[in-house]
Every structure is written in C-alpha cells, then in structure tokens.
Design an enzyme around this catalytic site. Structure first.
Site, PDB file in Angstrom:
ATOM      1  N   HIS A  42     -10.669 -25.831 -13.011  1.00  0.00           N
ATOM      2  CA  HIS A  42     -10.360 -26.900 -12.062  1.00  0.00           C
ATOM      3  C   HIS A  42     -10.862 -28.202 -12.689  1.00  0.00           C
ATOM      4  O   HIS A  42     -11.853 -28.195 -13.429  1.00  0.00           O
ATOM      5  CB  HIS A  42     -11.115 -26.604 -10.762  1.00  0.00           C
ATOM      6  CG  HIS A  42     -10.797 -27.515  -9.636  1.00  0.00           C
ATOM      7  ND1 HIS A  42     -11.362 -28.761  -9.515  1.00  0.00           N
ATOM      8  CD2 HIS A  42      -9.971 -27.369  -8.570  1.00  0.00           C
ATOM      9  CE1 HIS A  42     -10.901 -29.339  -8.418  1.00  0.00           C
ATOM     10  NE2 HIS A  42     -10.057 -28.521  -7.823  1.00  0.00           N
ATOM     11  N   ASP A  48     -18.634 -22.570 -12.066  1.00  0.00           N
ATOM     12  CA  ASP A  48     -18.043 -23.149 -10.870  1.00  0.00           C
ATOM     13  C   ASP A  48     -17.651 -21.987  -9.958  1.00  0.00           C
ATOM     14  O   ASP A  48     -16.682 -21.276 -10.244  1.00  0.00           O
ATOM     15  CB  ASP A  48     -16.828 -23.977 -11.295  1.00  0.00           C
ATOM     16  CG  ASP A  48     -16.003 -24.460 -10.119  1.00  0.00           C
ATOM     17  OD1 ASP A  48     -16.357 -24.150  -8.965  1.00  0.00           O
ATOM     18  OD2 ASP A  48     -14.995 -25.147 -10.365  1.00  0.00           O
ATOM     19  N   GLN A  71     -14.542 -21.127  -5.873  1.00  0.00           N
ATOM     20  CA  GLN A  71     -13.471 -20.232  -5.461  1.00  0.00           C
ATOM     21  C   GLN A  71     -13.941 -18.769  -5.430  1.00  0.00           C
ATOM     22  O   GLN A  71     -13.177 -17.894  -5.059  1.00  0.00           O
ATOM     23  CB  GLN A  71     -12.318 -20.398  -6.457  1.00  0.00           C
ATOM     24  CG  GLN A  71     -10.942 -20.278  -5.891  1.00  0.00           C
ATOM     25  CD  GLN A  71     -10.648 -21.249  -4.772  1.00  0.00           C
ATOM     26  OE1 GLN A  71     -10.561 -20.845  -3.616  1.00  0.00           O
ATOM     27  NE2 GLN A  71     -10.487 -22.515  -5.078  1.00  0.00           N
ATOM     28  N   LYS A  94     -15.048 -24.181   1.667  1.00  0.00           N
ATOM     29  CA  LYS A  94     -14.110 -23.121   1.259  1.00  0.00           C
ATOM     30  C   LYS A  94     -14.533 -21.757   1.791  1.00  0.00           C
ATOM     31  O   LYS A  94     -13.842 -20.769   1.592  1.00  0.00           O
ATOM     32  CB  LYS A  94     -14.010 -23.068  -0.267  1.00  0.00           C
ATOM     33  CG  LYS A  94     -13.311 -24.302  -0.860  1.00  0.00           C
ATOM     34  CD  LYS A  94     -13.002 -24.076  -2.308  1.00  0.00           C
ATOM     35  CE  LYS A  94     -12.716 -25.361  -3.055  1.00  0.00           C
ATOM     36  NZ  LYS A  94     -11.382 -25.906  -2.782  1.00  0.00           N
ATOM     37  N   CYS A 150      -5.106 -29.372  -9.246  1.00  0.00           N
ATOM     38  CA  CYS A 150      -6.216 -29.945 -10.021  1.00  0.00           C
ATOM     39  C   CYS A 150      -6.466 -29.129 -11.292  1.00  0.00           C
ATOM     40  O   CYS A 150      -7.628 -28.938 -11.694  1.00  0.00           O
ATOM     41  CB  CYS A 150      -7.489 -30.054  -9.195  1.00  0.00           C
ATOM     42  SG  CYS A 150      -7.284 -31.072  -7.736  1.00  0.00           S
TER      43      CYS A 150
HETATM   44  N1  7TS Z   1     -13.646 -25.748  -8.385  1.00  0.00           N
HETATM   45  C1  7TS Z   1     -12.673 -24.943  -7.979  1.00  0.00           C
HETATM   46  C2  7TS Z   1     -12.438 -23.652  -8.691  1.00  0.00           C
HETATM   47  C3  7TS Z   1     -11.889 -25.306  -6.892  1.00  0.00           C
HETATM   48  O1  7TS Z   1     -10.922 -24.504  -6.489  1.00  0.00           O
HETATM   49  C4  7TS Z   1     -12.125 -26.540  -6.245  1.00  0.00           C
HETATM   50  C5  7TS Z   1     -11.272 -27.031  -5.137  1.00  0.00           C
HETATM   51  C6  7TS Z   1     -13.187 -27.311  -6.705  1.00  0.00           C
HETATM   52  C7  7TS Z   1     -13.928 -26.894  -7.777  1.00  0.00           C
HETATM   53  C8  7TS Z   1     -13.564 -28.586  -6.053  1.00  0.00           C
HETATM   54  O2  7TS Z   1     -14.102 -28.329  -4.812  1.00  0.00           O
HETATM   55  P1  7TS Z   1     -14.679 -29.544  -3.948  1.00  0.00           P
HETATM   56  O3  7TS Z   1     -15.155 -28.907  -2.714  1.00  0.00           O
HETATM   57  O4  7TS Z   1     -15.740 -30.151  -4.760  1.00  0.00           O
HETATM   58  O5  7TS Z   1     -13.521 -30.456  -3.732  1.00  0.00           O
HETATM   59  N2  7TS Z   1      -9.960 -26.525  -5.154  1.00  0.00           N
HETATM   60  C9  7TS Z   1      -8.925 -26.956  -4.425  1.00  0.00           C
HETATM   61  C10 7TS Z   1      -7.706 -26.317  -4.446  1.00  0.00           C
HETATM   62  O6  7TS Z   1      -7.438 -25.313  -5.105  1.00  0.00           O
HETATM   63  N3  7TS Z   1      -6.863 -26.975  -3.642  1.00  0.00           N
HETATM   64  O7  7TS Z   1      -7.519 -28.008  -3.105  1.00  0.00           O
HETATM   65  C11 7TS Z   1      -8.817 -28.008  -3.586  1.00  0.00           C
END
Ligand code: 7TS
Length: 414
Positions: A129, A207, A210, A233, A372
């Site tokens: 990501h 990370d 997910q 999430k 992303c």
């Molecule tokens: N890493 C992964 C693997 C993710 O899927 C996401 C967000 C992030 C980091 C960032 O998360 P945040 O909470 O810091 O924004 N992924 C997604 C997605 O798949 N669709 O919208 C956001």
C-alpha cells in the site's frame, strides 16, 4: 478418535450487532463488500465511546481530580488491551497514532532520518500500500539511501528468491512489508522475510492494517521490529491506530511530533523527552477513540480471530469460484488458500468505476480504483481493478448479489 472442531462464526447473527445493516441503499439491503477500505461498527464499540464521553471524559495525564484520573485509566487500560491483542511485551511499546499511515511515517521520519544514508538500502515490496511505500521512497531520497522494490511473481506472491540479488552489496537497513495485501489479499511470508532481513541487520516494518482485523497478529511470532494497525478497519473508530515497536529501538529514536505531553522538561535552549510511549504521543490523545479501539479488540476477539480468518477464507474461495463461472471476468492474486477475504477483478470491456456504479444501484458496495497500490497496478498492467472485500458480517448471499450485479454491468456497458 480425537475430534477437532474448527472455529466458526454465524455472520447472519453477527449482522444484528451492526446498526448500518438496518438501512437501505437505493431501496435495497446493504451488501457491504468494502471492508478493506474501512469496516462497519458494532453497537458495542459505539456504546463504549458514548459511555466514556458520558461518564469518564476529561483530558488525560495532566490533572489529579477524580474524573481526569478515570479518563487516564480508560486510555491506559485501552493501551493494555491493544498490547495483549498484538502480543507486545510491554505497553511501553504501544504508541497510539491516528492510523497505520501515521505509524509508518513515525518510523520513517524518527528512525529513518537518523539511521539511513548513502550506501544503505531500503526495500519495499511491489505489493505495498502507498502507506508503506511512499514514506520509504521519500526518506530514502532525503537521506541518499537506495530504494529498491521486491518484485512479485505472476501469481501475486513475493519473490523471496530475488532478495539476495536486490540487496547486491548494499547495506540493507529496512524491509517494509505488508502482512496482508489490500489489493490482492495475498498473505505475505513476513517471518521468512524478517529472518532474511535480520541476518543483514535490517529492521522490518510490517504494515498490519489489513491483517489485524482478519487473523491473529503476534508481533513476537512475526519477528518484525515495527508494526502498524488502524482501528477503523477492525470495527473500531476512525482517528486512532497503533504503532508497535521494539522498546530498544523506540528508546533510541528521536521524537516525531513535538509539543505537549511528550516532554520530560523544557528549557530555554533545549528540551528532553518523556518515557515511552509518551515520547511519541504529542498533544491530546485520541481518548474516546482509544476506548473504542479497545472495545473493537474485545469484539473481534469475542468473535474469534481464527473463526474470522476461516470465515473469510471460505468467502474468498466461494467468490473466486463464482467469478470463475464468468469467462468475461479476470481475477488477480493467489489461490484462496493463500489469501485473505479480498478479491480483485476486472470485467472485460467495462471500466471498474462503471462496474462499481452499477453495483451501487443494486445496493452492493465495492471499491474500484488503484487501491493506493500504483506500483502493483503497473505490475498487473492495469490502472484500476474492482475489489470486493469481506469481513465477519459478510454472508455468501452478498457474493451472489455481486455476481448478479456483474451480469447487469456487462449488459449495460460491454
Ligand atoms: N496499509 C494497508 C495494507 C491498507 O490497506 C491501508 C488502507 C493502509 C495501510 C492505510 O490505512 P490508514 O488507516 O492509515 O488509511 N487501505 C485502504 C483500502 O484498501 N481502501 O481504502 C483504504
């Protein structure tokens, strides 16, 4: 003969915990197949936050009156819950941040700026990501380190065989890897990658945005050095996440954000820093959000992470099977047994945004775009995909509605 029972969950029953499913969209019940972007919230999480605001709310870590002490206790007990969830050795290693992105930026700036330089190598995977890719690309550029990308094979899995060649004779200092890919659902071999990285003296930045919602994440078993998650999430509120780091690394790091709460003392010329984890928690903490985060941990643990993982695995297998019946649909990524509950696909001749639009009219919410993951999209030779992602409240009937909607999208656009 010993009988082993696999953990299971009843998604139909769990849906009753989520107020959002009482609402209709375009006159239809909601088939929410976008949990990878953000998950829906159960009443238990909403009520925990409301109760905190109604009974225990004040600013934390600064006042002696009883109410402030109750708020501080709520924040620190939430930290302890998150510590247990990640199996961190100590709550000192758990830093509350806004989200996984902020957690990774904290490491990139606070560790990367002081520890990287010319001759060093930073490796991120082609699956990452942007949140675990762009910060490293940027900090490598700022410090003169070399930024390199670990490629994927055609099945969407990391090519660990390419690691030695990629490192060359550079000093590998960082390996950035997602535990589960948000675009393909690939479950990455973080333990193996960590063993390789540690042989070279590198730190591993995992990370788990997910992964944490969907399977057990044990920072000690993974063997990583830093790990970031987002509460939103995993049924928790937006605005809070956690960064876990090994205490010995966090202790040696400079602060990231500066200001209130993170200091020990402030002189006219220079200041010194508070103990872990407070050194990294400048400003008023996301207090109610942390309480909601802990309630979300309790909720997913109550359902059972093994049961969630198995449920999503069954849904992924079912979805891949149903999509395979459609010769005009291409799916991406590994077989169901090596992926989480995420399926990316394309409908021949129909743009993913059009697919998502038609599905919306059917009450089916999916995400279309690059997720992303532009480096991954380049590898796949596409600019965007459609993506259905599942969670503990997803039922197979929603996948059937997805397939029906895809037939409609094809009829309208192809
Ligand atoms: N890493 C992964 C693997 C993710 O899927 C996401 C967000 C992030 C980091 C960032 O998360 P945040 O909470 O810091 O924004 N992924 C997604 C997605 O798949 N669709 O919208 C956001």
């Amino acid at each position: 003969m010993a009988v082993t029972t696999m953990p299971s969950l009843d998604a139909h029953r769990l849906r009753a915990d989520f107020p959002i499913f009482e609402q209709r969209f375009h006159g239809k019940p909601l088939a929410f197949l976008d949990s990878a972007a953000s998950a829906q919230k159960p009443r238990a999480v909403l009520e925990a936050m409301t109760t905190f605001y109604e009974t225990s709310y004040a600013n934390v870590h600064r006042s002696v009156y009883q109410l402030a002490e109750m708020a501080t206790e709520a924040l620190e007990s939430s930290r302890e819950t998150v510590r247990g969830f990640l199996n961190a050795a100590s709550p000192r290693e758990v830093v509350f941040v806004r989200n996984a992105t902020e957690g990774i930026n904290l490491v990139a700036y606070a560790w990367g700026l002081s520890n990287l330089g010319p001759g060093d190598v930073v490796i991120a995977t082609e699956l990452e990501h942007h949140s675990n890719f762009v910060p490293w690309q940027y900090i490598a550029r700022r410090t003169g380190a070399s930024f390199r990308i670990l490629p994927l094979d055609d099945g969407g899995e990391l090519r660990l065989d390419a690691l030695d060649g990629l490192a060359g004779d550079g000093r590998v200092k960082v390996v950035a890897v997602g535990v589960v890919s948000n675009a393909l659902g690939t479950v990455n071999p973080v333990e193996q990658l960590a063993a390789w990285a540690h042989d070279r003296g590198a730190v591993v930045v995992a990370d788990a945005a997910q992964a944490a919602p969907h399977r057990r994440v044990d920072v000690q078993a993974l063997g990583c050095d830093f790990l970031a998650v987002s509460a939103h999430k995993m049924c928790g509120p937006s605005g809070v996440g956690a960064l876990w780091g090994r205490a010995e690394l966090l202790e040696r790091m400079e602060p990231f954000l500066l200001g209130g709460h993170m200091i020990r003392s402030v002189g006219d010329e220079a200041s010194s820093w508070a103990e872990l984890p407070h050194k990294f928690e400048a400003g008023t903490a996301p207090m109610a959000e942390a309480v909601g985060f802990a309630a979300a941990v309790d909720y997913v643990q109550g359902v059972g992470l093994d049961a969630i993982e198995r449920h999503e695995h069954e849904l992924a297998a079912y979805a891949l099977g149903r999509l395979a019946e459609l010769p005009w649909v291409t799916t991406y990524g590994p077989p169901a047994d090596r992926r989480a509950g995420i399926v990316s696909f394309d409908v021949d001749g129909v743009h993913p945004h059009d697919v998502a639009q038609v599905l919306d009219f059917e009450g089916v919410a999916i995400r279309a775009g690059h997720h992303c993951c532009q480096p991954l999209m380049r590898r796949l030779g596409v600019t965007a995909t459609s993506r259905a992602s599942f969670y503990l409240y997803t039922v197979p009937e929603e996948i059937d509605r997805l397939v029906t909607g895809l037939h409609k999208a094809r009829k309208v656009f192809a």
